[in-house]
Motif scaffolding. Structure first.
Motif, mmCIF file in Angstrom:
data_model
loop_
_atom_site.group_PDB
_atom_site.id
_atom_site.type_symbol
_atom_site.label_atom_id
_atom_site.label_comp_id
_atom_site.label_asym_id
_atom_site.label_seq_id
_atom_site.Cartn_x
_atom_site.Cartn_y
_atom_site.Cartn_z
ATOM 1 N N GLU A 7 0.822 -1.203 0.000
ATOM 2 C CA GLU A 7 0.000 0.000 0.000
ATOM 3 C C GLU A 7 0.858 1.256 0.000
ATOM 4 O OE1 GLU A 7 -3.343 2.359 2.567
ATOM 5 O OE2 GLU A 7 -1.652 1.426 3.569
ATOM 6 N N HIS A 8 1.867 1.315 0.898
ATOM 7 C CA HIS A 8 2.689 2.506 0.961
ATOM 8 C C HIS A 8 4.047 2.217 1.580
ATOM 9 C CE1 HIS A 8 1.215 2.764 5.170
ATOM 10 N NE2 HIS A 8 2.322 3.462 5.386
ATOM 11 N N ASN A 10 6.917 4.687 3.809
ATOM 12 C CA ASN A 10 7.039 5.964 4.499
ATOM 13 C C ASN A 10 8.516 6.326 4.588
ATOM 14 O OD1 ASN A 10 7.145 8.040 6.483
ATOM 15 N ND2 ASN A 10 5.248 7.302 7.379
ATOM 16 N N HIS A 45 1.022 12.345 1.380
ATOM 17 C CA HIS A 45 0.877 11.037 0.735
ATOM 18 C C HIS A 45 0.722 11.286 -0.753
ATOM 19 C CE1 HIS A 45 -0.960 9.114 4.631
ATOM 20 N NE2 HIS A 45 0.268 9.600 4.812
ATOM 21 N N GLY A 47 0.905 9.487 -4.756
ATOM 22 C CA GLY A 47 0.945 8.246 -5.517
ATOM 23 C C GLY A 47 -0.281 8.096 -6.386
ATOM 24 N N ALA A 51 -1.732 2.900 -4.297
ATOM 25 C CA ALA A 51 -0.451 2.828 -3.596
ATOM 26 C C ALA A 51 0.177 4.216 -3.549
ATOM 27 C CB ALA A 51 0.496 1.853 -4.296
ATOM 28 N N TYR A 52 0.982 4.458 -2.512
ATOM 29 C CA TYR A 52 1.567 5.786 -2.368
ATOM 30 C C TYR A 52 2.859 5.748 -1.569
ATOM 31 C CZ TYR A 52 -0.569 5.790 2.326
ATOM 32 O OH TYR A 52 -0.925 5.493 3.615
ATOM 33 N N ILE A 53 3.556 6.867 -1.604
ATOM 34 C CA ILE A 53 4.707 7.093 -0.738
ATOM 35 C C ILE A 53 4.279 8.135 0.284
ATOM 36 C CG2 ILE A 53 7.082 7.908 -0.589
ATOM 37 C CD1 ILE A 53 7.468 7.037 -3.498
ATOM 38 N N ALA A 54 4.451 7.823 1.556
ATOM 39 C CA ALA A 54 4.204 8.776 2.627
ATOM 40 C C ALA A 54 5.517 9.533 2.851
ATOM 41 C CB ALA A 54 3.770 8.061 3.903
#
Length: 127
Positions: A7-8, A10, A45, A47, A51-54
């Motif tokens: 999902e992510h 960080n 957040h 992306g 899905a993402y980058i925190a």
């Protein structure tokens, strides 16, 4: 049993909003959320819808030690799949970053670059 999905991730950065804006320009992502972190400081957040980058910045940044990707717990790089590798490389150059370590391999092509936080990105295309 379903397969787990990432999902992510960080990561700590100096300026979450600036880094998020860069990722939007390079990869056509969007900022999903931005604001104060529950731990103090700021978070963004960035992306896709799945899905993402925190991107986290504490209230006060500590001086980082030397980058050591061989040490347990240290980030090696973040890989991003794109359709048009040449177009994204042009965006990276326009943003002032230097693509390096180009490679053609089965089944794709790739290059790497470092952002202003010292984070290495691998950009790869399987097209």
């Amino acid at each position: 049993m379903k397969t787990g999905l990432l999902e992510h991730v960080n990561v700590t950065v100096a300026k979450p909003q600036d880094t998020a804006d860069l990722m939007c320009r390079l990869f056509d992502w969007h900022i999903r959320w931005a604001g104060p972190s529950a731990l103090g400081g700021q978070t963004a957040h960035v992306g896709t819808d799945t899905a993402y980058i925190a991107l986290y910045s504490p209230a006060s940044l500590e001086t980082a030690g030397a980058r050591n990707i061989a040490a347990p717990g240290h980030l090696n790089h973040i890989g991003v799949v794109v359709e048009d590798l040449d177009a994204v490389e042009a965006r990276v150059i326009k943003a002032g970053y230097e693509p390096a370590s180009h490679g053609d391999y089965e089944p794709g092509r790739r290059f790497y670059f470092f952002d202003e936080n010292g984070i290495e990105f691998e950009v790869v295309s399987y097209s």
